[in-house]
Scaffold this motif. Structure first.
Motif, PDB file in Angstrom:
ATOM      1  N   ARG A  92      36.533  53.199  61.203  1.00 45.66           N
ATOM      2  CA  ARG A  92      36.243  51.814  60.885  1.00 45.66           C
ATOM      3  C   ARG A  92      34.776  51.515  61.161  1.00 45.66           C
ATOM      4  O   ARG A  92      34.267  51.914  62.214  1.00 45.66           O
ATOM      5  CB  ARG A  92      37.158  50.980  61.784  1.00 45.66           C
ATOM      6  N   HIS A  94      32.640  48.320  61.785  1.00 43.08           N
ATOM      7  CA  HIS A  94      32.803  46.864  61.924  1.00 43.08           C
ATOM      8  C   HIS A  94      32.085  46.396  63.180  1.00 43.08           C
ATOM      9  O   HIS A  94      32.092  47.092  64.193  1.00 43.08           O
ATOM     10  CB  HIS A  94      34.305  46.527  62.005  1.00 43.08           C
ATOM     11  N   ASP A 164      38.829  53.402  56.542  1.00 49.09           N
ATOM     12  CA  ASP A 164      39.511  52.257  57.157  1.00 49.09           C
ATOM     13  C   ASP A 164      38.668  51.031  56.803  1.00 49.09           C
ATOM     14  O   ASP A 164      37.946  51.052  55.789  1.00 49.09           O
ATOM     15  CB  ASP A 164      39.633  52.479  58.685  1.00 49.09           C
ATOM     16  N   VAL A 165      38.688  50.001  57.649  1.00 50.68           N
ATOM     17  CA  VAL A 165      37.984  48.764  57.305  1.00 50.68           C
ATOM     18  C   VAL A 165      36.485  49.047  57.082  1.00 50.68           C
ATOM     19  O   VAL A 165      35.828  49.671  57.925  1.00 50.68           O
ATOM     20  CB  VAL A 165      38.173  47.712  58.426  1.00 50.68           C
ATOM     21  N   TYR A 166      35.981  48.578  55.945  1.00 50.28           N
ATOM     22  CA  TYR A 166      34.569  48.690  55.552  1.00 50.28           C
ATOM     23  C   TYR A 166      34.055  50.132  55.458  1.00 50.28           C
ATOM     24  O   TYR A 166      32.852  50.382  55.599  1.00 50.28           O
ATOM     25  CB  TYR A 166      33.665  47.870  56.487  1.00 50.28           C
ATOM     26  N   GLY A 236      43.524  38.395  53.046  1.00 53.24           N
ATOM     27  CA  GLY A 236      42.652  39.575  52.890  1.00 53.24           C
ATOM     28  C   GLY A 236      42.665  40.022  51.442  1.00 53.24           C
ATOM     29  O   GLY A 236      43.723  40.083  50.807  1.00 53.24           O
ATOM     30  N   GLY A 238      40.680  42.887  50.369  1.00 48.16           N
ATOM     31  CA  GLY A 238      39.949  44.156  50.339  1.00 48.16           C
ATOM     32  C   GLY A 238      40.796  45.220  49.669  1.00 48.16           C
ATOM     33  O   GLY A 238      41.576  44.930  48.753  1.00 48.16           O
ATOM     34  N   ASN A 239      40.670  46.453  50.148  1.00 45.90           N
ATOM     35  CA  ASN A 239      41.414  47.551  49.523  1.00 45.90           C
ATOM     36  C   ASN A 239      42.914  47.255  49.512  1.00 45.90           C
ATOM     37  O   ASN A 239      43.568  47.301  48.468  1.00 45.90           O
ATOM     38  CB  ASN A 239      41.119  48.856  50.273  1.00 45.90           C
ATOM     39  N   ASP A 260      39.705  35.763  52.200  1.00 45.52           N
ATOM     40  CA  ASP A 260      38.769  36.775  52.701  1.00 45.52           C
ATOM     41  C   ASP A 260      38.184  36.243  54.002  1.00 45.52           C
ATOM     42  O   ASP A 260      38.671  35.236  54.536  1.00 45.52           O
ATOM     43  CB  ASP A 260      37.701  37.127  51.651  1.00 45.52           C
ATOM     44  N   ALA A 311      44.456  41.623  56.486  1.00 41.39           N
ATOM     45  CA  ALA A 311      43.022  41.568  56.823  1.00 41.39           C
ATOM     46  C   ALA A 311      42.766  42.137  58.219  1.00 41.39           C
ATOM     47  O   ALA A 311      42.427  43.321  58.354  1.00 41.39           O
ATOM     48  CB  ALA A 311      42.521  40.137  56.723  1.00 41.39           C
ATOM     49  N   ILE A 312      42.958  41.318  59.238  1.00 39.52           N
ATOM     50  CA  ILE A 312      42.583  41.747  60.593  1.00 39.52           C
ATOM     51  C   ILE A 312      43.724  41.465  61.572  1.00 39.52           C
ATOM     52  O   ILE A 312      44.740  40.891  61.193  1.00 39.52           O
ATOM     53  CB  ILE A 312      41.283  41.052  61.060  1.00 39.52           C
ATOM     54  N   ALA A 333      48.121  44.686  57.316  1.00 42.28           N
ATOM     55  CA  ALA A 333      47.032  44.935  58.276  1.00 42.28           C
ATOM     56  C   ALA A 333      47.598  45.581  59.533  1.00 42.28           C
ATOM     57  O   ALA A 333      48.804  45.550  59.765  1.00 42.28           O
ATOM     58  CB  ALA A 333      46.360  43.616  58.636  1.00 42.28           C
TER      59      ALA A 333
END
Ligand code: NAD
Length: 432
Positions: A92, A94, A164-166, A236, A238-239, A260, A311-312, A333
């Motif tokens: 990740r 982040h 993973d995230v970002y 969220g 994202g992917n 988002d 998302a998170i 998530a």
């Protein structure tokens, strides 16, 4: 050289909050593992072994920035338990990454691999950085520096990273290239989530969302909900969230809310998903193009049939769990619902499909990618989708039946199924 910015009181408080949230993620994970281990009849020594990762490496990565200055980034790689096989898990990028969070995420990966019967233990990595404010060149140097820093403990038969995230397939490509240079041979099986031309698998990019769709289908059957016209809210974009919105829209469900990091869009008549997909940026941001934006917290308690936090972590808490209107919550998530909120949702009769089951599609297809790399023979997208479906449906069935048989919620049932494999493998190896 850049001057070091002064840290304000607000930043210190935010850092403290992030650390305490990560600590609570880890401690709540440990408390469910303890309960699962007791229910399965393993000894307390087994809990002592499995409550923390076997290994965690902290690294500092110097990166030359585009303006000629140097920045030192902190990164982690955590390996929870390798009794079953090599460890596996994403990396990740982040600003809010913490050591505690990476530890908890690596434990969840062991559970995911246990649930889906993959021959892996759990691993996870993270770098404290904000890729949204970094150039392509800076990201490449950071990715390569991270691989050099952790190279001693990773590899195709030791520990296999993933996105993973970002982080995305380009970052995986740089990391694979760096590892290949270090080892002086081509090592596609060192990392998964690669571009197809570098040994990536068909269907990897959409795998997490596909797995979430299968979880939604199975949960909807249990609750007698027809997905045609069912109202879905997704936090969220994202992917995981954006592909999920696309697939649910294609199956005839009505996606009435998305969000988002900057806000949320809600329309009870259904959002124009094709338009939103077309306009979102590579970080999953789209709400900045609109004025009629509500907050993420407002979105979560809107009227809907199915709610998917994608998302998170720590989004459904004791504060808002009583106000959730959905009859099914499917966690795409990692860690979006706190322990207290899980209890409240269960008492309210809301079916919660836990993260370690619902979001396992990504690691399942990552496993397929590694298998294909090892054998040098590649499968079609249909073959990947069919194999993914079978594992997800079987895993859902096992966990649902465990929850019914033991009269426990789906999260505890998932922990019981997931922890059994590393516990048994550790016992056979004579570790405890
Ligand atoms: P991503 O980086 O592609 O997208 C993240 C999304 O969350 C973006 O839309 C971003 O704007 C939004 N977001 C970020 N901070 C937010 C905040 N404070 N409030 C609301 N929204 C915020 O990430 P992803 O790969 O889609 O992962 C999303 C979640 O799914 C994570 O928890 C991740 O661990 C989990 N997950 C992802 C995969 C995968 O294969 N992508 C696999 C398993 C689990």
């Amino acid at each position: 050289m850049k001057t070091t910015a002064l840290i304000t009181n607000d930043q210190v408080q935010k850092q403290d909050l992030e650390e305490s949230e990560a600590l609570s993620l880890l401690s709540s994970t440990q408390s469910i593992i303890k309960e699962a281990i007791q229910k399965l009849g393993f000894s307390s020594d087994m809990y002592e072994l499995l409550k923390e990762p076997l290994r965690i490496l902290t690294v500092r990565i110097p990166v030359r920035m585009d303006d000629g200055s140097y920045q030192i980034f902190t990164g982690y790689r955590s390996q929870h338990n390798d009794s079953v096989g090599p460890t596996k898990g994403g990396v990740r990028f982040h600003p809010e990454v913490t050591e505690e969070e990476v530890k908890a995420l690596s434990i969840w990966m062991s559970l995911k691999c246990g649930i889906t019967n993959l021959p892996y233990g759990g691993g996870k990595g993270g770098i404290i950085c904000d890729p949204r404010n970094m150039s392509f060149g800076e990201l490449e140097r950071l990715s390569r520096g991270y691989v050099r820093a952790i190279s001693q403990i990773v590899g195709p038969t030791k520990d296999i990273p993933a996105p993973d995230v970002y982080t995305n397939s380009q970052i995986m490509a740089w990391m694979m290239d760096e590892f290949s240079c270090l080892r002086e041979f081509d090592s596609p099986g060192f990392i998964t989530g690669k571009p197809i031309v570098l040994g990536g698998s068909q269907g990897r990019e959409t795998a997490t969302a596909r797995g979430v769709v299968i979880s939604i289908e199975e949960a909807a059957k249990k609750r007698g909900i027809d997905l045609q016209g069912a109202r879905i809210v997704i936090q969220g974009f994202g992917n995981a969230g954006s592909f999920l919105a696309k697939f649910m829209h294609e199956t005839g469900a009505k996606v009435i809310g998305i969000s988002d990091a900057y806000g949320a869009l809600y329309d009870p008549e259904g959002l124009n998903i094709d338009y939103l997909l077309d306009r979102r940026d590579s970080f999953g941001t789209v709400t900045n193009l609109f004025t009629n934006v509500i907050t993420n917290q407002e979105l979560l308690v809107k009227e809907c049939d199915i709610l998917v936090p994608a998302a998170i972590s720590n989004q459904i808490t004791a504060q808002n769990a009583h106000d959730i209107k959905a009859s099914i919550v499917v966690e795409a998530a990692n860690g979006p619902t706190t322990l207290e909120a899980t209890k409240i949702l269960d008492e309210r009769g809301i079916l919660l499909v836990p993260d370690i089951l619902a979001s396992a599609g990504g690691v399942i297809v990552s496993y397929f990618e590694w298998v294909q790399n090892n054998q040098g023979y590649y499968w079609s997208e249909e073959e990947v989708a069919e194999k993914l479906r079978k594992i997800m449906v079987d895993s859902f069935k096992t966990i649902y039946e465990t929850s019914q048989a033991h009269q426990v919620d789906m999260r505890l049932a998932a922990y019981m199924v997931g922890i059994r494999k590393p516990a048994e493998a550790s016992r056979f190896r004579g570790w405890v």
